[in-house]
Design a protein around this motif. Structure first.
Motif, PDB file in Angstrom:
ATOM      1  N   ILE A 127      45.917  15.106 -37.917  1.00  0.00           N
ATOM      2  CA  ILE A 127      45.364  16.307 -37.027  1.00  0.00           C
ATOM      3  C   ILE A 127      44.920  17.335 -38.024  1.00  0.00           C
ATOM      4  CG2 ILE A 127      45.986  18.165 -35.399  1.00  0.00           C
ATOM      5  CD1 ILE A 127      48.151  16.123 -34.116  1.00  0.00           C
ATOM      6  N   ILE A 128      45.653  17.771 -39.084  1.00  0.00           N
ATOM      7  CA  ILE A 128      45.297  18.855 -39.955  1.00  0.00           C
ATOM      8  C   ILE A 128      43.917  18.397 -40.690  1.00  0.00           C
ATOM      9  CG2 ILE A 128      45.728  19.860 -42.179  1.00  0.00           C
ATOM     10  CD1 ILE A 128      48.766  19.603 -41.223  1.00  0.00           C
ATOM     11  N   ASP A 129      43.824  17.310 -41.174  1.00  0.00           N
ATOM     12  CA  ASP A 129      42.655  16.893 -41.787  1.00  0.00           C
ATOM     13  C   ASP A 129      41.258  16.750 -40.930  1.00  0.00           C
ATOM     14  OD1 ASP A 129      40.928  14.464 -42.362  1.00  0.00           O
ATOM     15  OD2 ASP A 129      42.657  13.367 -41.539  1.00  0.00           O
ATOM     16  N   LYS A 130      41.402  16.296 -39.714  1.00  0.00           N
ATOM     17  CA  LYS A 130      40.450  16.140 -38.800  1.00  0.00           C
ATOM     18  C   LYS A 130      39.731  17.762 -38.612  1.00  0.00           C
ATOM     19  CE  LYS A 130      39.986  11.671 -38.747  1.00  0.00           C
ATOM     20  NZ  LYS A 130      41.030  11.348 -39.581  1.00  0.00           N
ATOM     21  N   VAL A 131      40.749  18.351 -38.081  1.00  0.00           N
ATOM     22  CA  VAL A 131      40.337  19.748 -37.858  1.00  0.00           C
ATOM     23  C   VAL A 131      39.785  20.547 -38.927  1.00  0.00           C
ATOM     24  CG1 VAL A 131      41.209  22.261 -37.080  1.00  0.00           C
ATOM     25  CG2 VAL A 131      41.861  19.990 -35.893  1.00  0.00           C
ATOM     26  N   VAL A 132      40.305  20.685 -40.288  1.00  0.00           N
ATOM     27  CA  VAL A 132      39.862  21.164 -41.381  1.00  0.00           C
ATOM     28  C   VAL A 132      38.601  20.554 -41.692  1.00  0.00           C
ATOM     29  CG1 VAL A 132      40.178  21.718 -43.719  1.00  0.00           C
ATOM     30  CG2 VAL A 132      42.167  22.065 -42.077  1.00  0.00           C
ATOM     31  N   THR A 133      38.350  19.229 -41.718  1.00  0.00           N
ATOM     32  CA  THR A 133      37.256  18.596 -42.186  1.00  0.00           C
ATOM     33  C   THR A 133      35.918  19.137 -41.226  1.00  0.00           C
ATOM     34  OG1 THR A 133      38.578  16.774 -43.055  1.00  0.00           O
ATOM     35  CG2 THR A 133      36.018  16.421 -42.709  1.00  0.00           C
ATOM     36  N   CYS A 134      36.433  19.231 -39.912  1.00  0.00           N
ATOM     37  CA  CYS A 134      35.030  19.425 -38.916  1.00  0.00           C
ATOM     38  C   CYS A 134      34.592  20.935 -39.254  1.00  0.00           C
ATOM     39  CB  CYS A 134      35.614  19.392 -37.711  1.00  0.00           C
ATOM     40  SG  CYS A 134      35.394  17.955 -36.866  1.00  0.00           S
ATOM     41  N   LEU A 135      35.843  21.977 -39.436  1.00  0.00           N
ATOM     42  CA  LEU A 135      35.148  23.154 -39.823  1.00  0.00           C
ATOM     43  C   LEU A 135      34.404  23.331 -41.030  1.00  0.00           C
ATOM     44  CD1 LEU A 135      38.594  25.176 -38.921  1.00  0.00           C
ATOM     45  CD2 LEU A 135      36.272  24.984 -37.509  1.00  0.00           C
ATOM     46  N   ILE A 136      34.848  22.770 -42.057  1.00  0.00           N
ATOM     47  CA  ILE A 136      34.070  22.722 -43.414  1.00  0.00           C
ATOM     48  C   ILE A 136      32.691  21.878 -43.306  1.00  0.00           C
ATOM     49  CG2 ILE A 136      34.233  21.757 -45.631  1.00  0.00           C
ATOM     50  CD1 ILE A 136      37.060  22.015 -45.796  1.00  0.00           C
ATOM     51  N   LEU A 137      32.731  21.054 -42.198  1.00  0.00           N
ATOM     52  CA  LEU A 137      31.490  20.232 -42.038  1.00  0.00           C
ATOM     53  C   LEU A 137      30.523  21.161 -41.373  1.00  0.00           C
ATOM     54  CD1 LEU A 137      32.271  16.467 -41.711  1.00  0.00           C
ATOM     55  CD2 LEU A 137      31.106  17.517 -43.682  1.00  0.00           C
ATOM     56  N   ILE A 159      42.045  16.002 -47.924  1.00  0.00           N
ATOM     57  CA  ILE A 159      42.844  16.875 -46.945  1.00  0.00           C
ATOM     58  C   ILE A 159      44.123  16.206 -46.467  1.00  0.00           C
ATOM     59  CG2 ILE A 159      42.944  18.219 -44.874  1.00  0.00           C
ATOM     60  CD1 ILE A 159      39.958  18.791 -45.821  1.00  0.00           C
ATOM     61  N   PHE A 160      43.850  14.695 -46.006  1.00  0.00           N
ATOM     62  CA  PHE A 160      44.994  13.987 -45.273  1.00  0.00           C
ATOM     63  C   PHE A 160      45.803  13.715 -46.371  1.00  0.00           C
ATOM     64  CE2 PHE A 160      46.905   9.978 -44.790  1.00  0.00           C
ATOM     65  CZ  PHE A 160      47.493  10.092 -43.577  1.00  0.00           C
ATOM     66  N   LEU A 161      45.484  13.166 -47.763  1.00  0.00           N
ATOM     67  CA  LEU A 161      46.671  13.036 -48.653  1.00  0.00           C
ATOM     68  C   LEU A 161      47.319  14.242 -49.041  1.00  0.00           C
ATOM     69  CD1 LEU A 161      44.552  10.355 -50.777  1.00  0.00           C
ATOM     70  CD2 LEU A 161      46.638   9.802 -49.069  1.00  0.00           C
ATOM     71  N   GLY A 162      46.672  15.355 -49.133  1.00  0.00           N
ATOM     72  CA  GLY A 162      47.203  16.394 -49.694  1.00  0.00           C
ATOM     73  C   GLY A 162      48.275  17.136 -48.651  1.00  0.00           C
ATOM     74  N   SER A 163      47.870  16.898 -47.310  1.00  0.00           N
ATOM     75  CA  SER A 163      48.916  17.578 -46.236  1.00  0.00           C
ATOM     76  C   SER A 163      49.901  16.347 -46.187  1.00  0.00           C
ATOM     77  CB  SER A 163      48.076  17.539 -45.060  1.00  0.00           C
ATOM     78  OG  SER A 163      47.507  16.739 -44.538  1.00  0.00           O
ATOM     79  N   ALA A 164      49.834  15.198 -46.364  1.00  0.00           N
ATOM     80  CA  ALA A 164      50.844  14.067 -46.338  1.00  0.00           C
ATOM     81  C   ALA A 164      51.682  14.344 -47.351  1.00  0.00           C
ATOM     82  CB  ALA A 164      50.311  12.680 -46.090  1.00  0.00           C
ATOM     83  N   ALA A 165      50.936  14.546 -48.584  1.00  0.00           N
ATOM     84  CA  ALA A 165      52.065  14.753 -49.652  1.00  0.00           C
ATOM     85  C   ALA A 165      52.997  16.112 -49.352  1.00  0.00           C
ATOM     86  CB  ALA A 165      51.084  14.856 -51.033  1.00  0.00           C
ATOM     87  N   PHE A 166      52.307  16.934 -49.104  1.00  0.00           N
ATOM     88  CA  PHE A 166      53.302  18.218 -48.847  1.00  0.00           C
ATOM     89  C   PHE A 166      54.152  18.045 -47.822  1.00  0.00           C
ATOM     90  CE2 PHE A 166      53.758  22.319 -46.706  1.00  0.00           C
ATOM     91  CZ  PHE A 166      54.469  23.065 -47.821  1.00  0.00           C
ATOM     92  N   ILE A 167      53.586  17.367 -46.541  1.00  0.00           N
ATOM     93  CA  ILE A 167      54.669  17.210 -45.395  1.00  0.00           C
ATOM     94  C   ILE A 167      55.626  16.130 -45.516  1.00  0.00           C
ATOM     95  CG2 ILE A 167      54.878  16.751 -42.893  1.00  0.00           C
ATOM     96  CD1 ILE A 167      52.065  18.309 -42.583  1.00  0.00           C
ATOM     97  N   THR A 168      55.378  14.811 -45.678  1.00  0.00           N
ATOM     98  CA  THR A 168      56.256  13.622 -45.970  1.00  0.00           C
ATOM     99  C   THR A 168      56.238  13.006 -47.203  1.00  0.00           C
ATOM    100  OG1 THR A 168      54.456  12.359 -45.267  1.00  0.00           O
ATOM    101  CG2 THR A 168      55.580  13.375 -43.436  1.00  0.00           C
ATOM    102  N   PHE A 218      49.875   5.310 -41.392  1.00  0.00           N
ATOM    103  CA  PHE A 218      50.447   5.925 -42.565  1.00  0.00           C
ATOM    104  C   PHE A 218      51.856   6.556 -42.148  1.00  0.00           C
ATOM    105  CE2 PHE A 218      50.880   9.169 -45.804  1.00  0.00           C
ATOM    106  CZ  PHE A 218      50.315   8.483 -47.027  1.00  0.00           C
ATOM    107  N   PRO A 219      52.849   6.358 -42.752  1.00  0.00           N
ATOM    108  CA  PRO A 219      54.589   6.680 -42.382  1.00  0.00           C
ATOM    109  C   PRO A 219      54.329   8.214 -42.459  1.00  0.00           C
ATOM    110  CG  PRO A 219      54.438   5.076 -44.274  1.00  0.00           C
ATOM    111  CD  PRO A 219      52.967   5.324 -44.019  1.00  0.00           C
ATOM    112  N   GLY A 220      54.657   8.769 -41.093  1.00  0.00           N
ATOM    113  CA  GLY A 220      54.577  10.227 -41.183  1.00  0.00           C
ATOM    114  C   GLY A 220      53.262  10.698 -41.112  1.00  0.00           C
ATOM    115  N   GLY A 221      52.177  10.080 -40.706  1.00  0.00           N
ATOM    116  CA  GLY A 221      50.715  10.461 -40.807  1.00  0.00           C
ATOM    117  C   GLY A 221      50.084  11.487 -39.660  1.00  0.00           C
TER     118      GLY A 221
END
Length: 171
Positions: free
Chosen positions: A77-87, A118-127, A69-72
């Motif tokens: 990293i954000i999505d895996k950490v946040v997902t792990c904490l929520i899970l 979370i991945f798509l949201g952070s990617a939309a915001f960042i890149t 994913f371009p700029g992914g």
């Protein structure tokens, strides 16, 4: 946290990473996200806060290294950490009930769905996203959620059986 548990977590993530790399696409190119499945299995087998942090960071770094994913990189990293904490909190809450294959499948599906959003949201915001978010959710996130929910049940069962046969003691 015990060294044995850390090694077990990294071993699960390494297996998931390798399987994810060598698995061919099915259903129009979709494939099980084995790294994500093994991340969720690690949380199910070792539901400790320290393990959630370790698992999220390691899975995020592995995903970031191989993303197409371009700029992914950072969104992974954000999505895996946040997902792990929520899970982690969801699994702690559900620990009051008997964990059965349906619950495991739901946790696997929910974790995959959260990870995708979370991945798509952070990617939309960042890149920014190459196509609209709604299209990515319907064509990538939802099918992967279903596939990974089923895959999590199988991988969890196989891993539990291997742990039992080998005599490994976690916790």
């Amino acid at each position: 946290m015990k060294l044995r548990n850390n090694i077990f977590t990294t071993l699960l993530l390494a297996i998931g990473f390798i399987l994810h790399q060598i698995t061919p696409g099915i259903l129009g190119g979709m494939k099980f996200d084995f790294l994500l499945i093994f991340m969720i299995v690690s949380l199910l087998l070792n539901p400790k806060f320290e393990n959630a942090i370790l698992t999220g960071l390691l899975a995020g770094l592995l995903s970031a290294m191989t993303t197409t994913f371009p700029g992914g990189q950072l969104p992974n990293i954000i999505d895996k950490v946040v997902t792990c904490l929520i899970l982690f909190f969801i699994i702690k809450y559900l620990s009051r009930i008997k964990i059965n294959p349906v619950v495991i499948g739901l946790i696997g599906g929910l974790g995959t769905f959260l990870s995708g959003i979370i991945f798509l949201g952070s990617a939309a915001f960042i890149t920014g996203l190459p196509v609209p978010m709604k299209m990515l959710i319907t064509t990538v996130v939802i099918p992967t959620t279903i596939i990974n929910g089923i895959g999590t049940v199988f991988i969890y069962g196989i891993t539990k059986k291997a742990i039992k046969l080998s005599g490994i003691v976690l916790h």
